[in-house]
Scaffold this motif. Sequence first.
Motif, PDB file in Angstrom:
ATOM      1  N   TYR A  58      24.781  36.946  49.543  1.00  0.00           N
ATOM      2  CA  TYR A  58      25.912  37.223  48.649  1.00  0.00           C
ATOM      3  C   TYR A  58      27.160  36.483  49.140  1.00  0.00           C
ATOM      4  N   VAL A  59      28.273  36.772  48.492  1.00  0.00           N
ATOM      5  CA  VAL A  59      29.494  36.003  48.762  1.00  0.00           C
ATOM      6  C   VAL A  59      29.866  35.941  50.254  1.00  0.00           C
ATOM      7  N   PRO A  60      29.865  37.063  50.977  1.00  0.00           N
ATOM      8  CA  PRO A  60      30.303  36.964  52.387  1.00  0.00           C
ATOM      9  C   PRO A  60      29.437  36.003  53.198  1.00  0.00           C
ATOM     10  N   LEU A  63      30.377  32.464  52.449  1.00  0.00           N
ATOM     11  CA  LEU A  63      31.670  32.102  53.043  1.00  0.00           C
ATOM     12  C   LEU A  63      31.550  31.830  54.538  1.00  0.00           C
ATOM     13  N   MET A 100      44.185  33.801  37.894  1.00  0.00           N
ATOM     14  CA  MET A 100      44.492  33.799  39.331  1.00  0.00           C
ATOM     15  C   MET A 100      43.242  34.007  40.203  1.00  0.00           C
ATOM     16  N   ASP A 102      40.193  33.209  42.386  1.00  0.00           N
ATOM     17  CA  ASP A 102      39.844  31.992  43.119  1.00  0.00           C
ATOM     18  C   ASP A 102      38.506  32.037  43.836  1.00  0.00           C
ATOM     19  N   ILE A 103      37.845  33.171  43.840  1.00  0.00           N
ATOM     20  CA  ILE A 103      36.623  33.236  44.645  1.00  0.00           C
ATOM     21  C   ILE A 103      35.525  32.318  44.086  1.00  0.00           C
ATOM     22  N   ALA A 179      32.647  33.387  34.876  1.00  0.00           N
ATOM     23  CA  ALA A 179      31.830  34.475  34.310  1.00  0.00           C
ATOM     24  C   ALA A 179      31.629  34.407  32.790  1.00  0.00           C
ATOM     25  N   PRO A 180      32.665  34.180  31.969  1.00  0.00           N
ATOM     26  CA  PRO A 180      32.434  34.236  30.526  1.00  0.00           C
ATOM     27  C   PRO A 180      31.951  32.924  29.916  1.00  0.00           C
ATOM     28  N   THR A 182      29.689  29.755  28.886  1.00  0.00           N
ATOM     29  CA  THR A 182      28.265  29.559  28.588  1.00  0.00           C
ATOM     30  C   THR A 182      28.005  28.074  28.330  1.00  0.00           C
TER      31      THR A 182
ATOM     32  N   ASP B 108      52.976  40.736  39.700  1.00  0.00           N
ATOM     33  CA  ASP B 108      53.294  39.549  38.905  1.00  0.00           C
ATOM     34  C   ASP B 108      52.728  39.785  37.504  1.00  0.00           C
ATOM     35  N   ARG B 110      51.800  39.180  33.616  1.00  0.00           N
ATOM     36  CA  ARG B 110      51.477  38.202  32.588  1.00  0.00           C
ATOM     37  C   ARG B 110      51.352  38.984  31.279  1.00  0.00           C
ATOM     38  N   ASP B 112      49.010  39.749  29.210  1.00  0.00           N
ATOM     39  CA  ASP B 112      47.902  40.681  29.008  1.00  0.00           C
ATOM     40  C   ASP B 112      47.308  41.263  30.281  1.00  0.00           C
ATOM     41  N   TRP B 115      48.978  40.788  38.311  1.00  0.00           N
ATOM     42  CA  TRP B 115      48.323  40.461  39.581  1.00  0.00           C
ATOM     43  C   TRP B 115      49.192  40.971  40.720  1.00  0.00           C
ATOM     44  N   GLU B 176      40.658  37.138  49.901  1.00  0.00           N
ATOM     45  CA  GLU B 176      39.315  36.652  50.243  1.00  0.00           C
ATOM     46  C   GLU B 176      38.907  36.962  51.691  1.00  0.00           C
ATOM     47  N   MET B 238      30.008  41.834  44.885  1.00  0.00           N
ATOM     48  CA  MET B 238      29.882  40.521  45.541  1.00  0.00           C
ATOM     49  C   MET B 238      29.137  40.631  46.865  1.00  0.00           C
ATOM     50  N   PRO B 292      29.122  38.624  31.049  1.00  0.00           N
ATOM     51  CA  PRO B 292      28.505  37.487  30.358  1.00  0.00           C
ATOM     52  C   PRO B 292      27.582  36.745  31.314  1.00  0.00           C
TER      53      PRO B 292
END
Lengths: 211, 357
Positions: A58-60, A63, A100, A102-103, A179-180, A182, B108, B110, B112, B115, B176, B238, B292
């Motif tokens: 997975y992600v960790p 990284l 925003m 970034d991962i 993610a969204p 296609t 911050d 926006r 809709d 953050w 992160e 994740m 998705p």
Amino acid sequence: MDIFNEISEFLQKGKAKDVRALVQQALDNNIPPQEILTEGLIVGMGIIGGKFKRNEVYVPEVLIAARAMNAGLEILRPALAKDNIKPIGKAVICTVKGDMHDIGKNLVKMMLEGQGIECIDLGVDVSADKIVEAIIEHEPDLVCLSALLTTTMMAQKEIIDAIKAAGLRDKVKIMVGGAPVTQAFAEQIGADAYTPDAASAAESACMFLKE
Amino acid sequence: MFLNVNEYKPDLAKTIKTMTKTYQDAVNHKGGNVTFRALPNSDIDFYSSFDLTQYNYETDIEKYAENLCQKLSNSFYVRKDIDDNMIPAISPVLGIGDYSAFVTGDIDFRPDTSWSTPSLKNITDFKDLPPIGTSKWYKKFLLISEAMLKISNGSGIPFMRGFFSPMDLAGALRGEEIYYDLYDNPDELHELLDYCADATIQFAEDIYSLARKYLKDTEYGMWLLEGNINMSEDISCMISGDLYREFCAPHTQKVIDHFGVGHMHCHSRAMYLVKEICSLKNVANLWLATDPNQPRPIEHIEQLVEDANGVCLAIDCDNFNEIENNIDALRKGNFSICMPLNSIEEAYEAVEKFNNL
């Protein structure tokens, strides 16, 4: 186990210190830096990418593996430069305007770097203008655009339109993800590729660079 | 502005009774409850027309509360005759920045969403933060909540607030770096997660206490809050199940144990987490959002019934056939099925069809 396997194994476990030491050892043994890169570091990162794609890690884990790769590269870089070995290509990468997250972008960047592609990371919330400027300045082979939200994915189209308007569309291959996003959406907005995960993005990028 | 909450449902007492039974059965690992949530456009459209950047959160709190309550009131009214499982509730809408800014930092905004910027450069920096309850957004969130509670006062409409799980909160504070912390700083990460659990408990207690002030004498006003906690597990989507068990579960459980029953949220990209989250004690509900390009929960009902062990799963579907085709399997567990619909008329039809299944 040969030293390339050891480098790959420790990289996959995210053991940066060990990878650094092994790369140094390989250099001390007069192994060509190009071989250390392709047979050790890139192989290890490729294996991690495959496991990530199959949900085995997975992600960790990606990284820390990427961090180990970078640790090895730090040692290797002067030797690569001395041998005049260049990255196999260059990519401008970012998360699009209004977004925003970034991962995803960072994972793609790590996977691209893991395949020997230089990445110019423009960060998050990046406007079309800034990307056009970056293409002019850095002359990349690839532009990689990430968007996590349905509300920001349309910014990928705006960027592609801006690249076209600037007369730069035939200079770069454009890859989109997030993610969204296609395959159908990628085709609709005129991107060259959609990839569902970071490892596939690296595979597509390598294919484009071989063309 | 608001009608009495009973006016917003054909039979609110019946809906509450159904959902109470569902959640009680869920906690006792007993299946057999399948309910339906119609999602006409009007349930969500108002979010896109509610521009978060239009407000000065120093001076416009009343205006913000008035505008948001008006939009909520309109959306409740147009669906008042839909006899599904939706229970009207009000809650501040500030994006996601407020979910961690109550600890520290600014938001911050926006149009809709919002953050917050990660603020803990080093993992132990949380030890130097001012006490929980003293930050700008902690106080402001309570002011905003109170402004909304004043407007809805007398209507008996439930108040609602969800929270980040300790891992989500730690992730928002660390950015992160949280993923590296899992391997580099396991002990310190446990300390941070424990701090996040305590912060969430304190914040939730203060919000509940405020809501109680306005709603304690109403029949259903505290229904979603009293004895409950709503939390997201997004960062957990994740990471592996092993890391979830080691790092997330103990701290999430601490928060659930404080309140009584957990109502959780995660994503379909991490369907393997269903088993982990539903293994926590006293989880009544897990909203498993469909991502998705990822597996769709409605296509994996048999597996989900097994993994959920009775916990009610809130999932969605695209069309009624998907419910019909899976109804026998669905009835082995507890499910709330949400279906997006184009209009109120379609919602009536869907509810009727569901009730005839």
